[in-house]
Design a protein around this motif. Structure first.
Motif, PDB file in Angstrom:
ATOM      1  N   HIS A 184       0.811  -1.226   0.000  1.00 46.70           N
ATOM      2  CA  HIS A 184       0.000   0.000   0.000  1.00 46.70           C
ATOM      3  C   HIS A 184       0.837   1.266   0.000  1.00 46.70           C
ATOM      4  O   HIS A 184       1.437   1.636   1.006  1.00 46.70           O
ATOM      5  N   HIS A 229     -13.389   4.197   2.564  1.00 51.25           N
ATOM      6  CA  HIS A 229     -12.187   4.764   3.200  1.00 51.25           C
ATOM      7  C   HIS A 229     -12.620   5.144   4.613  1.00 51.25           C
ATOM      8  O   HIS A 229     -13.150   4.312   5.327  1.00 51.25           O
ATOM      9  N   HIS A 234      -3.363  -2.826   3.980  1.00 51.47           N
ATOM     10  CA  HIS A 234      -2.612  -2.130   5.041  1.00 51.47           C
ATOM     11  C   HIS A 234      -3.440  -2.181   6.310  1.00 51.47           C
ATOM     12  O   HIS A 234      -4.386  -1.426   6.488  1.00 51.47           O
ATOM     13  N   ARG A 243     -10.242   0.781  13.303  1.00 51.58           N
ATOM     14  CA  ARG A 243      -9.446   0.757  12.075  1.00 51.58           C
ATOM     15  C   ARG A 243      -8.642  -0.547  11.977  1.00 51.58           C
ATOM     16  O   ARG A 243      -8.327  -1.012  10.894  1.00 51.58           O
ATOM     17  N   ASP A 298       1.979   1.874   3.834  1.00 54.55           N
ATOM     18  CA  ASP A 298       1.185   3.115   3.825  1.00 54.55           C
ATOM     19  C   ASP A 298       2.065   4.345   4.073  1.00 54.55           C
ATOM     20  O   ASP A 298       1.554   5.408   4.438  1.00 54.55           O
ATOM     21  N   GLU A 332      -8.478   3.093  -3.533  1.00 54.22           N
ATOM     22  CA  GLU A 332      -8.795   3.135  -2.091  1.00 54.22           C
ATOM     23  C   GLU A 332     -10.033   3.994  -1.881  1.00 54.22           C
ATOM     24  O   GLU A 332      -9.990   5.212  -1.965  1.00 54.22           O
ATOM     25  N   HIS A 358     -10.159  -0.862   5.766  1.00 60.19           N
ATOM     26  CA  HIS A 358     -11.036   0.308   5.943  1.00 60.19           C
ATOM     27  C   HIS A 358     -12.520  -0.042   5.993  1.00 60.19           C
ATOM     28  O   HIS A 358     -13.326   0.834   6.303  1.00 60.19           O
TER      29      HIS A 358
END
Ligand SMILES: [Zn+2]
Length: 384
Positions: free
Chosen positions: A7, A191, A250, A261, A330, A165, A229
């Motif tokens: 990611h 997201h 990620h 999360r 990320d 994403e 997400h």
């Protein structure tokens, strides 16, 4: 060792942060001196030469553009889906420009992946890159200070698999098909907060009718579902509704950092049963509990890169094997060194992870699997 990073928001950095990722990290940082428009100015960690120099030859790179939702817009959102679509198309244009420049190459099928792996295996790492930071002439008054660097051509392109994403930018499902033709191979439907098709981080509720259609169409096209997400309701629904390949690009562990999360042990177990690979991320607030943005520092809580091993190891312990864990850093995902482990300077530090795993008792084979093997195997199967 080849490292697969599942990611990276490369095009977002190029177009919204105005970073020329073909430059050295030093140049990218220098050029942001005095800028205050974003919290991570001058703290970037990602550049293509930096990836090349440390063997990060393969990544999942994003298109990302969300729309504003009346009550909740934690990050910038476009006012219409058409604008969001246009933004993702601009991002695609940047990836295409990188392909033309020999900096990157798009990977969209098993043959392409095999060719790319062969290319990287045949080229010794030392000759795959150029050490650009030492070659810049930064003497004052030299109008050509970036010229020397620009003249040098990369020897190896960074392979990228295109991922979207958050799916807000699909104005209609036809846009998904169009994107597939452009090489899009993975989609995360949401997201942060509520989205057009699904509910993401900090939100709740399952897929709406359009979201269910999106999943069906993704399945028909063979697009990978990125469950990262998705809120818990959507996550569990997706496992029922979607029969194609899925990964979490990620994603860290809720047992170590309690927040929606992150995924719970039950969610990780369910993903392993579906053959998913889970990429561990390096955003500081996802690594240690209690991180407060713009306040906590990695030094103050003793956060080191080694901490990512805890998240990787937890996935491996839940799975009972090292075949479902990978890296999805990320890095530069709207944060920089101010929000990463204290001993991480650039993305090149990912190359230290294999040795950390070895020190932790992981076999050579398992280390290779986590560094790139698991994601490669996943893609070969998804694309067979
Ligand atoms: Zn993300």
């Amino acid at each position: 060792m080849l490292i697969f990073d599942a990611h990276l928001d490369l095009a977002m950095n190029a177009l919204e942060w105005n970073r020329d990722l073909t430059r050295s990290i030093d140049v990218i940082r220098q050029r942001e001196t005095g800028m205050t428009d974003k919290p991570d100015r001058g703290n970037g960690t990602v550049s293509l030469p930096e990836m090349r120099r440390s063997g990060i030859g393969l990544c999942v790179a994003t298109q990302i553009a969300r729309i504003e939702h009346n009550a909740y817009s934690p990050v910038f959102g476009w006012r219409s889906q058409e604008q969001a679509w246009a933004q993702t198309q601009g991002q695609l244009a940047w990836y295409r420009a990188m392909e033309e420049a020999g900096q990157m190459s798009q990977i969209k099928d098993a043959d392409g992946l095999a060719r790319h792996l062969k290319l990287w295996a045949e080229t010794p790492l030392e000759s795959s890159s150029f050490s650009s930071s030492s070659s810049i002439n930064t003497a004052p008054g030299n109008g050509n200070q970036y010229a020397l660097e620009a003249e040098q051509k990369p020897k190896l392109p960074i392979g990228y698999i295109l991922n979207l994403e958050g799916a807000d930018s699909f104005v209609t499902l036809k846009h998904l098909e169009r994107s597939y033709e452009q090489g899009l191979r993975a989609v995360g439907p949401a997201h942060y907060g509520p989205g057009v098709y699904a509910n993401g981080t900090d939100a709740s509720g399952g897929f709406n009718a359009k979201g269910r259609e999106l999943l069906k169409e993704m399945e028909r096209l063979g697009i990978i579902l990125d469950v990262t997400h998705l809120c818990d309701d959507c996550f569990w629904e997706a496992l029922d509704l979607f029969n194609g390949p899925m990964w979490a690009s990620h994603q860290n562990c809720r047992a170590l950092v309690p927040h929606n999360r992150q995924f719970s042990d039950e969610q990780i177990k369910a993903l392993v049963e579906r053959g998913a690979v889970i990429g561990a991320a390096l955003d500081a607030w996802m690594l240690v509990p209690g991180w407060i943005r713009k306040k906590t520092t990695a030094e103050s809580v003793g956060l080191k890169l080694e901490r990512i091993i805890e998240h990787i190891d937890r996935v491996c312990q839940i799975a009972g094997s090292a075949r479902y864990s990978g890296i999805g850093s990320d890095l530069d995902g709207a944060f920089g060194r101010e929000q990463t482990p204290a001993d991480l300077d650039t993305i090149a530090d990912l190359a230290r992870i294999p040795a950390m795993l070895k020190a932790r008792g992981y076999s050579e084979e398992d280390v290779t699997s986590i560094a790139h093997g698991n994601f490669v195997r996943f893609l070969m199967k998804a694309w067979s």
